[in-house]
Design an enzyme around this catalytic site. Sequence first.
Site, PDB file in Angstrom:
ATOM      1  N   ALA A  89      44.521  35.007  36.639  1.00 36.88           N
ATOM      2  CA  ALA A  89      43.654  35.464  37.731  1.00 36.88           C
ATOM      3  C   ALA A  89      44.445  35.687  39.011  1.00 36.88           C
ATOM      4  O   ALA A  89      44.304  36.727  39.670  1.00 36.88           O
ATOM      5  CB  ALA A  89      42.530  34.451  37.969  1.00 36.88           C
ATOM      6  N   GLU A  90      45.293  34.747  39.379  1.00 40.93           N
ATOM      7  CA  GLU A  90      46.052  34.895  40.620  1.00 40.93           C
ATOM      8  C   GLU A  90      47.071  36.027  40.513  1.00 40.93           C
ATOM      9  O   GLU A  90      47.295  36.760  41.476  1.00 40.93           O
ATOM     10  CB  GLU A  90      46.737  33.591  41.031  1.00 40.93           C
ATOM     11  CG  GLU A  90      47.424  33.731  42.368  1.00 40.93           C
ATOM     12  CD  GLU A  90      47.449  32.478  43.211  1.00 40.93           C
ATOM     13  OE1 GLU A  90      48.087  32.539  44.269  1.00 40.93           O
ATOM     14  OE2 GLU A  90      46.839  31.466  42.830  1.00 40.93           O
ATOM     15  N   THR A  91      47.651  36.205  39.356  1.00 44.09           N
ATOM     16  CA  THR A  91      48.593  37.308  39.161  1.00 44.09           C
ATOM     17  C   THR A  91      47.898  38.652  39.378  1.00 44.09           C
ATOM     18  O   THR A  91      48.398  39.523  40.097  1.00 44.09           O
ATOM     19  CB  THR A  91      49.211  37.248  37.749  1.00 44.09           C
ATOM     20  OG1 THR A  91      49.923  36.016  37.602  1.00 44.09           O
ATOM     21  CG2 THR A  91      50.143  38.424  37.502  1.00 44.09           C
TER      22      THR A  91
END
Length: 142
Positions: free
Chosen positions: A61-63
């Site tokens: 998700a953060e990527t």
Amino acid sequence: MPIDPSQLPEMAPDTSSEQLAARMGVELVTLTLDEVVGRMPVAGNRQPYGLLHGGASAVLAETLGSTLSALHAMPERFPVGLELACTHHRSATQGWVTGTARPIHVGRSTSTSEIVIVDDEGRRVCTAKLTCLHRDNRPQVG
């Protein structure tokens, strides 16, 4: 002015052997200003009970969300994660999970994305929300 998505890889620092997303097998599939899509194998990213690790979903998700922010903010500003919230809906035990990040808000100083992660059958595994701060300069690496 947003950067051309094809320029994104060359703007990253030369630390490819240290990239967490690469170690976890994250593959970027689509890079546009409207959405960033990527996938990650469940194998190699499980917790001790054989399920996809919740932290692995957070990494995906953060990527994806920070990549989307970079497409909007760079080269004038540099995005860094400010807050990540993940809700885990179901487990994944095999195959791949695919995430799609879409912008909720894009401003000069912050951006927020919703990231939906699904399994190979299209069932929602995780919903995440990432807010990035757009800095005036890149943090020092090293």
